[in-house]
Design a protein around this motif. Structure first.
Motif, mmCIF file in Angstrom:
data_model
loop_
_atom_site.group_PDB
_atom_site.id
_atom_site.type_symbol
_atom_site.label_atom_id
_atom_site.label_comp_id
_atom_site.label_asym_id
_atom_site.label_seq_id
_atom_site.Cartn_x
_atom_site.Cartn_y
_atom_site.Cartn_z
ATOM 1 N N ARG A 5 0.843 -1.185 0.000
ATOM 2 C CA ARG A 5 0.000 0.000 0.000
ATOM 3 C C ARG A 5 0.882 1.239 0.000
ATOM 4 N NH1 ARG A 5 -5.201 -0.984 0.564
ATOM 5 N NH2 ARG A 5 -5.854 -3.006 1.364
ATOM 6 N N ALA A 6 0.435 2.263 -0.739
ATOM 7 C CA ALA A 6 1.263 3.453 -0.907
ATOM 8 C C ALA A 6 1.476 4.187 0.407
ATOM 9 C CB ALA A 6 0.637 4.397 -1.929
ATOM 10 N N GLN A 7 0.525 4.031 1.363
ATOM 11 C CA GLN A 7 0.654 4.781 2.604
ATOM 12 C C GLN A 7 1.727 4.185 3.519
ATOM 13 O OE1 GLN A 7 -2.138 3.516 1.403
ATOM 14 N NE2 GLN A 7 -3.813 5.002 1.402
ATOM 15 N N GLN A 8 2.086 2.915 3.296
ATOM 16 C CA GLN A 8 3.030 2.265 4.170
ATOM 17 C C GLN A 8 4.452 2.550 3.718
ATOM 18 O OE1 GLN A 8 1.920 -1.810 3.941
ATOM 19 N NE2 GLN A 8 0.149 -1.592 5.267
ATOM 20 N N PRO A 9 5.419 2.591 4.620
ATOM 21 C CA PRO A 9 6.803 2.825 4.232
ATOM 22 C C PRO A 9 7.286 1.743 3.288
ATOM 23 C CG PRO A 9 6.524 3.014 6.624
ATOM 24 C CD PRO A 9 5.258 2.435 6.082
ATOM 25 N N VAL A 10 8.039 2.123 2.282
ATOM 26 C CA VAL A 10 8.579 1.181 1.313
ATOM 27 C C VAL A 10 10.087 1.168 1.436
ATOM 28 C CG1 VAL A 10 8.692 0.560 -1.116
ATOM 29 C CG2 VAL A 10 6.658 1.706 -0.221
ATOM 30 N N ALA A 11 10.666 0.011 1.547
ATOM 31 C CA ALA A 11 12.115 -0.103 1.704
ATOM 32 C C ALA A 11 12.783 0.032 0.350
ATOM 33 C CB ALA A 11 12.473 -1.445 2.350
ATOM 34 N N THR A 12 13.070 1.223 -0.054
ATOM 35 C CA THR A 12 13.732 1.472 -1.325
ATOM 36 C C THR A 12 14.909 2.390 -1.103
ATOM 37 O OG1 THR A 12 12.331 3.373 -1.764
ATOM 38 C CG2 THR A 12 11.557 1.246 -2.580
ATOM 39 N N THR A 13 15.707 2.541 -2.140
ATOM 40 C CA THR A 13 16.823 3.480 -2.088
ATOM 41 C C THR A 13 16.278 4.877 -1.863
ATOM 42 O OG1 THR A 13 18.066 2.100 -3.599
ATOM 43 C CG2 THR A 13 18.773 4.394 -3.401
ATOM 44 N N PRO A 14 16.900 5.680 -0.991
ATOM 45 C CA PRO A 14 16.403 7.027 -0.725
ATOM 46 C C PRO A 14 16.291 7.840 -1.989
ATOM 47 C CG PRO A 14 18.161 6.427 0.820
ATOM 48 C CD PRO A 14 18.109 5.347 -0.207
ATOM 49 N N MET A 292 -4.934 13.034 -6.898
ATOM 50 C CA MET A 292 -5.836 12.014 -6.373
ATOM 51 C C MET A 292 -5.057 10.926 -5.649
ATOM 52 S SD MET A 292 -8.413 11.468 -9.607
ATOM 53 C CE MET A 292 -9.583 12.715 -10.122
ATOM 54 N N THR A 293 -5.634 10.399 -4.589
ATOM 55 C CA THR A 293 -5.049 9.252 -3.907
ATOM 56 C C THR A 293 -5.227 7.997 -4.740
ATOM 57 O OG1 THR A 293 -5.537 10.253 -1.766
ATOM 58 C CG2 THR A 293 -5.058 7.886 -1.795
ATOM 59 N N SER A 294 -6.405 7.837 -5.306
ATOM 60 C CA SER A 294 -6.720 6.727 -6.201
ATOM 61 C C SER A 294 -7.193 7.301 -7.532
ATOM 62 C CB SER A 294 -7.806 5.832 -5.592
ATOM 63 O OG SER A 294 -8.314 4.935 -6.554
ATOM 64 N N GLN A 295 -6.756 6.681 -8.622
ATOM 65 C CA GLN A 295 -7.140 7.151 -9.964
ATOM 66 C C GLN A 295 -8.160 6.216 -10.621
ATOM 67 O OE1 GLN A 295 -3.724 6.656 -9.130
ATOM 68 N NE2 GLN A 295 -3.614 8.769 -8.432
ATOM 69 N N ARG A 296 -8.824 5.387 -9.815
ATOM 70 C CA ARG A 296 -9.795 4.438 -10.376
ATOM 71 C C ARG A 296 -10.912 5.135 -11.137
ATOM 72 N NH1 ARG A 296 -10.968 -0.331 -5.895
ATOM 73 N NH2 ARG A 296 -9.305 -1.726 -6.610
ATOM 74 N N ALA A 297 -11.513 6.139 -10.511
ATOM 75 C CA ALA A 297 -12.631 6.835 -11.153
ATOM 76 C C ALA A 297 -12.182 7.528 -12.432
ATOM 77 C CB ALA A 297 -13.241 7.853 -10.184
ATOM 78 N N LEU A 298 -10.977 8.067 -12.424
ATOM 79 C CA LEU A 298 -10.459 8.753 -13.598
ATOM 80 C C LEU A 298 -10.241 7.772 -14.752
ATOM 81 C CD1 LEU A 298 -9.645 11.615 -14.428
ATOM 82 C CD2 LEU A 298 -7.328 11.113 -13.631
ATOM 83 N N GLY A 405 -8.122 -1.452 -11.929
ATOM 84 C CA GLY A 405 -7.081 -2.105 -11.132
ATOM 85 C C GLY A 405 -5.821 -1.263 -11.047
ATOM 86 N N ALA A 406 -5.434 -0.662 -12.162
ATOM 87 C CA ALA A 406 -4.202 0.142 -12.193
ATOM 88 C C ALA A 406 -4.322 1.397 -11.345
ATOM 89 C CB ALA A 406 -3.869 0.521 -13.635
ATOM 90 N N GLY A 407 -5.550 1.869 -11.133
ATOM 91 C CA GLY A 407 -5.759 3.103 -10.383
ATOM 92 C C GLY A 407 -5.739 2.938 -8.877
ATOM 93 N N ARG A 408 -5.558 1.721 -8.390
ATOM 94 C CA ARG A 408 -5.487 1.501 -6.945
ATOM 95 C C ARG A 408 -4.291 2.236 -6.345
ATOM 96 N NH1 ARG A 408 -4.857 -4.726 -6.403
ATOM 97 N NH2 ARG A 408 -3.624 -4.315 -8.288
ATOM 98 N N ASN A 409 -4.450 2.659 -5.104
ATOM 99 C CA ASN A 409 -3.397 3.391 -4.409
ATOM 100 C C ASN A 409 -2.355 2.404 -3.881
ATOM 101 O OD1 ASN A 409 -1.950 5.429 -3.153
ATOM 102 N ND2 ASN A 409 -3.208 5.365 -1.300
ATOM 103 N N ARG A 410 -1.605 1.817 -4.819
ATOM 104 C CA ARG A 410 -0.553 0.845 -4.482
ATOM 105 C C ARG A 410 0.725 1.216 -5.232
ATOM 106 N NH1 ARG A 410 -3.024 -4.012 -2.647
ATOM 107 N NH2 ARG A 410 -4.952 -3.401 -1.600
#
Length: 412
Positions: A5-14, A292-298, A405-410
């Protein structure tokens, strides 16, 4: 692979720290992006008004003439998966510079007095554009991490502006230069040269990044299991089928209108108007997506508008032509911008954006290349355009589902 989920911290390169020198002033960076983007569709759109003349010059069949526009699209799909490896090895700046120069060379190769050179130039152009298509989202993600969707709107709009200008000026340019279709098409190599010069400061900047700042600017670890990710496939299908709808109507919309009794000149104006409206869609939709947080509707809205425009072409091709052109312009331009925005919004790093761009555009352009040819074959088989338009309506539902599906906030 796991989708977080986009709101959760993601372990990536800074996130990389931008390195600014006098040669890499933000204005120069923006100018370079805009000039590169102008090239990404112009040399494809410029050839469409010249196809009949090229056909007469070489004595080509209708099928062989259609390959002049189909081959570059096909090789955009073939070349796209190679780009992430190139950018990791040589750096995005040098890859973009090389692709722009190769594009200019392909434009010149295409106008040499040989059928082999004509199609070889189309192949070179397609591969060069594929590299640019995949490289640009990663660059935008890296250089404008907080405004990636906005900048995506800028360069996707610029691509369409370049295509519109090229389609509208090819014939006047032919008359002005007095060298036939070769002079008109060959002149677009100058635009590639200008873009290469404008992009050179970014290459010089990248060569200066040898310190810890340069290490921080690395694109990040590749996304593992990308080709097994449902989210990546949804983005790819959204881009692919949306592009198929666009290229099918680019190839056949004026003919559909003319076959239903509209004057060919007016049909061309309707088509040009639709292309002009695409510019607005390509600019506004990514801006909305970034807010937008989610782009599903768009995404579903773009699919619905595509369906309305195609349905109007089916039931009232002449009386509803201008309304259909306006609706399709918003839908097609918006779908292009939204598809590119998905690449930067659904990834956490510049390297991830380039990797997802490679996958989605490989699938997208291979699917899109089948549209014009398949529509022409179906028309020849049935003797009309109804079956083609109905099939496009079916595909619109697939676009809507993939976009939902692609518009999910992930993020990947």
């Amino acid at each position: 692979m796991a989708v977080t989920r986009a709101q959760q911290p993601v372990a990536t390169t800074p996130a990389p720290l931008p390195v600014r020198t006098r040669l890499a002033h933000p204005v120069l960076l923006l100018a370079g992006i805009v000039l590169v983007a102008l090239n990404m569709r112009a040399c494809l759109a410029a050839v469409s008004p010249m196809v009949a003349e090229i056909q007469r010059t070489f004595g080509l069949s209708a099928t062989a003439s259609g390959l002049i526009t189909t081959v570059p699209v096909l090789f955009q799909g073939v070349g796209a998966p190679l780009t992430p490896r190139l950018t990791r090895r040589f750096g995005a700046e040098r890859v973009v510079l090389g692709a722009v120069l190769v594009l200019g060379a392909g434009v010149l190769l295409r106008v040499l007095p040989s059928v082999f050179a004509l199609y070889a130039g189309c192949v070179v152009i397609g591969v060069a554009i594929a590299v640019l298509n995949v490289s640009m989202p990663g660059l935008v993600k890296r250089e404008f991490p907080d405004r990636a969707a906005t900048m995506t709107g800028v360069y996707s709009t610029t691509m369409l502006v370049g295509a519109t200008l090229a389609a509208g000026t090819s014939v006047p340019l032919e008359h002005a230069l007095g060298g036939g279709w070769r002079a008109s098409l060959g002149a677009w190599s100058l635009l590639a040269l200008v873009a290469a010069v404008a992009w050179l400061p970014q290459v010089l900047r990248s060569r200066q990044e040898k310190s810890a700042v340069a290490a921080a600017a690395q694109p990040g670890k590749p996304i593992e299991g990308l080709w097994k990710s449902p989210l990546a496939w949804q983005i790819s299908l959204f881009m692919g089928i949306s592009s198929l709808l666009v290229y099918t109507l680019v190839a056949w919309m004026p003919t559909i209108l003319a076959d239903h009794g509209m004057d060919r000149g007016q049909a061309g104006l309707v088509f040009a108007f639709s292309n002009l409206v695409q510019v607005a869609g390509a600019f506004l939709v990514p801006l909305m997506a970034g807010r937008m947080t989610s782009q599903r509707a768009l995404a579903v809205t773009m699919a619905v508008l595509n369906g309305l425009g195609i349905a109007l072409l089916l039931v009232a091709p002449v009386s509803g032509a201008w309304v259909s052109a306006a609706i399709l312009g918003v839908a097609q331009g918006g779908s292009l911008g939204l598809g590119l925005a998905f690449i930067v919004l659904r990834t956490g790093t510049a390297g991830g954006a380039a990797q997802l761009g490679g996958m989605s555009q490989a699938i997208g352009y291979l699917v899109a290349a089948a549209g014009p040819v398949g529509a022409g074959a179906l028309h020849q088989l049935t003797g009309g355009w109804e079956a083609t338009l109905v099939l496009m309506l079916v595909l619109v539902t697939v676009v809507g589902a993939a976009g939902f599906g692609a518009g999910r906030n992930r993020t990947l």
